[in-house]
Design a protein around this motif. Sequence first.
Motif, mmCIF file in Angstrom:
data_model
loop_
_atom_site.group_PDB
_atom_site.id
_atom_site.type_symbol
_atom_site.label_atom_id
_atom_site.label_comp_id
_atom_site.label_asym_id
_atom_site.label_seq_id
_atom_site.Cartn_x
_atom_site.Cartn_y
_atom_site.Cartn_z
ATOM 1 N N UNK A 100 0.845 -1.194 0.000
ATOM 2 C CA UNK A 100 0.000 0.000 0.000
ATOM 3 C C UNK A 100 0.883 1.247 0.000
ATOM 4 N N UNK A 101 0.569 2.201 -0.836
ATOM 5 C CA UNK A 101 1.286 3.480 -0.875
ATOM 6 C C UNK A 101 0.672 4.400 0.182
ATOM 7 N N UNK A 102 1.380 4.580 1.294
ATOM 8 C CA UNK A 102 0.842 5.388 2.394
ATOM 9 C C UNK A 102 0.725 6.850 1.993
ATOM 10 N N UNK A 103 1.655 7.346 1.196
ATOM 11 C CA UNK A 103 1.574 8.740 0.743
ATOM 12 C C UNK A 103 0.334 8.969 -0.115
ATOM 13 N N UNK A 104 0.008 7.996 -0.975
ATOM 14 C CA UNK A 104 -1.187 8.139 -1.802
ATOM 15 C C UNK A 104 -2.451 8.093 -0.948
ATOM 16 N N UNK A 105 -2.460 7.240 0.084
ATOM 17 C CA UNK A 105 -3.617 7.178 0.977
ATOM 18 C C UNK A 105 -3.790 8.492 1.729
ATOM 19 N N UNK A 106 -2.678 9.065 2.201
ATOM 20 C CA UNK A 106 -2.753 10.341 2.906
ATOM 21 C C UNK A 106 -3.223 11.453 1.978
ATOM 22 N N UNK A 107 -2.723 11.468 0.734
ATOM 23 C CA UNK A 107 -3.134 12.505 -0.217
ATOM 24 C C UNK A 107 -4.626 12.408 -0.519
ATOM 25 N N UNK A 108 -5.138 11.189 -0.704
ATOM 26 C CA UNK A 108 -6.569 11.026 -1.005
ATOM 27 C C UNK A 108 -7.426 11.513 0.159
ATOM 28 N N UNK A 109 -7.023 11.210 1.392
ATOM 29 C CA UNK A 109 -7.791 11.651 2.563
ATOM 30 C C UNK A 109 -7.770 13.175 2.671
ATOM 31 N N UNK A 110 -6.591 13.772 2.498
ATOM 32 C CA UNK A 110 -6.482 15.230 2.621
ATOM 33 C C UNK A 110 -7.319 15.949 1.566
ATOM 34 N N UNK A 111 -7.365 15.414 0.356
ATOM 35 C CA UNK A 111 -8.154 16.050 -0.697
ATOM 36 C C UNK A 111 -9.643 15.941 -0.383
ATOM 37 N N UNK A 112 -10.088 14.800 0.109
ATOM 38 C CA UNK A 112 -11.515 14.624 0.411
ATOM 39 C C UNK A 112 -11.971 15.499 1.560
ATOM 40 N N UNK B 115 -11.144 23.616 1.251
ATOM 41 C CA UNK B 115 -11.472 24.208 -0.045
ATOM 42 C C UNK B 115 -12.588 23.450 -0.767
ATOM 43 N N UNK B 116 -12.843 22.195 -0.373
ATOM 44 C CA UNK B 116 -13.903 21.414 -1.017
ATOM 45 C C UNK B 116 -15.067 21.176 -0.066
ATOM 46 N N UNK B 117 -15.147 21.980 0.994
ATOM 47 C CA UNK B 117 -16.253 21.878 1.931
ATOM 48 C C UNK B 117 -16.006 20.968 3.102
ATOM 49 N N UNK C 259 -14.054 19.660 6.788
ATOM 50 C CA UNK C 259 -13.805 20.317 8.066
ATOM 51 C C UNK C 259 -12.327 20.450 8.393
ATOM 52 N N UNK C 260 -11.465 19.995 7.501
ATOM 53 C CA UNK C 260 -10.034 20.062 7.757
ATOM 54 C C UNK C 260 -9.461 21.444 7.532
ATOM 55 N N UNK C 261 -8.153 21.530 7.673
ATOM 56 C CA UNK C 261 -7.462 22.808 7.468
ATOM 57 C C UNK C 261 -7.268 23.022 5.969
ATOM 58 N N UNK C 262 -6.691 24.155 5.631
ATOM 59 C CA UNK C 262 -6.391 24.433 4.232
ATOM 60 C C UNK C 262 -5.437 23.364 3.694
ATOM 61 N N UNK C 263 -5.656 22.984 2.472
ATOM 62 C CA UNK C 263 -4.888 21.900 1.866
ATOM 63 C C UNK C 263 -3.425 22.314 1.703
ATOM 64 N N UNK D 129 -9.074 16.533 -7.440
ATOM 65 C CA UNK D 129 -9.309 17.845 -6.849
ATOM 66 C C UNK D 129 -9.502 18.912 -7.921
ATOM 67 N N UNK D 130 -8.728 18.851 -8.979
ATOM 68 C CA UNK D 130 -8.820 19.860 -10.041
ATOM 69 C C UNK D 130 -10.186 19.823 -10.728
ATOM 70 N N UNK D 131 -10.827 18.692 -10.765
ATOM 71 C CA UNK D 131 -12.128 18.567 -11.438
ATOM 72 C C UNK D 131 -13.287 19.061 -10.583
ATOM 73 N N UNK D 132 -13.040 19.378 -9.325
ATOM 74 C CA UNK D 132 -14.106 19.861 -8.443
ATOM 75 C C UNK D 132 -14.273 21.369 -8.603
#
Length: 541
Positions: free
Chosen positions: A379-391, A395-397, A399-403, A422-425
Amino acid sequence: MAHRYLFLLKIPAAILLIVAADQLLLNGEMGSWFGGLALGWIGLLLAVRPALRRPASLIALAIAAGFALVLAYDPWPLGWALFWSALSIAALMPRIGRFDDAGRWGLRLLAHGLSGPLTPLLDLARLSRRRPQRGGRTPSNLLTLLVLPLAMTGLFVALFASANPIIAETLGQVRLPWFGEVVFWGMTLVVVWPSLRPSRWATRVTTLLPRTGMPLPSLPVASLLLSLMLFNLVFAVQNGLDLAFLWSGAALPKGMTLADYAHRGAYPLIATALLAGLFVLVALRPGSASAANPAIRRLVVLWVAQNLLLVASSILRTLDYVEAYSLTAFRIAALAWMGLVAIGLALICWRMLAGKSAAWLINANALMAALVLSTASVVDLDASAAAWNVRHAREVGGRGVELDLCYLSRSGSSSLVSLVELERRPLQPGFRDRVRFVRDLQFRMLADAQADWRSWTWRGAQRLATARHMLGANPPKPAALPPGAFRDCDGSIQLPAPPSAPEPAPATAANAAEAAARATEAAVANATANATPPLTGAASR
């Protein structure tokens, strides 16, 4: 004779692996071919070491082949470490015969790795001490025989090269290995040769361990009872506070945020749980009088349960901190580590209750750790972290901090698919341009890497194909930069600094003297005016 024949077969096998590593590794790129090289290593071992064709070694080699496929999918240091461990276990297994316990095998692997630089030298020394058979020569005598003719021939060739330009030009076209390449060959030999000829020290190092368990002082039953009662009381206070503030959501004291409360306690609480597990492991050995006492057993079970709640609170603290800020690969690894600590505590308690041996406990924990590490190698942990941060980005509504686009940029191609999503949103134009810049940078870097077969990977090819499918035939480009401007790691545009005003010309020595004289006159006049009293009465007339 057969043993000597097998030994001679190992020399070309090592040379073949060194040549393959030289052609593939020295360019600095790491691609899926690395997994193919690992599979070739396994095949050569089976060819030149018939002892590895026994069931125990074959099982270890099958596991090593699985990690070789992981390296072929996406080569990472963790996958290499797991591959080398499995391969080394297979190489040592013929001299051990069975898998006894993970602790002893860990010591053997350490000795096996440390013996790498010495193993080729020791084998060369043993070979040079062999007696010649039927008038033959030993390698040392053969070396002595070759020194004089080779040295003199080299000297004559050097003299002829200096006298004949044709010979000099021909020799100049001969490519000699440079120093770094020779060092790389030596390092590869140090890694490869021990698997072909394992050192006996690596298999006998466990004889240094005591045959029986280390004698530990037994604590009085009364002291253990008092200790466990006090431990349970202290842990109950801590767990009560966690239940009140973390689990139930009660208001924290003024000036303290949930993120502060969560972040301060996660890792110290894990250290506390580990210390508690060590105490139970040392003080309550199976079969001892303390472990057989019913009151002590109940208090230990209660204490372990409180430690499990403590670990669960630590996990919740980390999750709350991630929700308030962001997720990283390190925090995913920390959560996995906390889960392993919880499993270890449960296994320690079960060992005491069921009377299991220390070897059982070590093997059970090693198996859990191996499963977690094997999962992390795929499993790519960096990819998992990136997907969670984007969701969960603000900026996409979410409750997290700024991306943190700089973190996504540092993640490399692991964040590419998440950036495309993210770019498609629907985004603000300025933020979309920043995302587009980071995405475009990672897209081009991955496309360049996949264009070269040396750096091509299955995972990279899948990511690039997914990104191209989502972006279409003509991916949008980020906005053009004004002259002299540049972008930061988060895609923000930094304009050039405005030109500064010209500095005044430096004063000459004459101008400086004149200015100093005028300043002195003004200071004297001011002092005189202040010292003269005002005129009054007749004096003023």
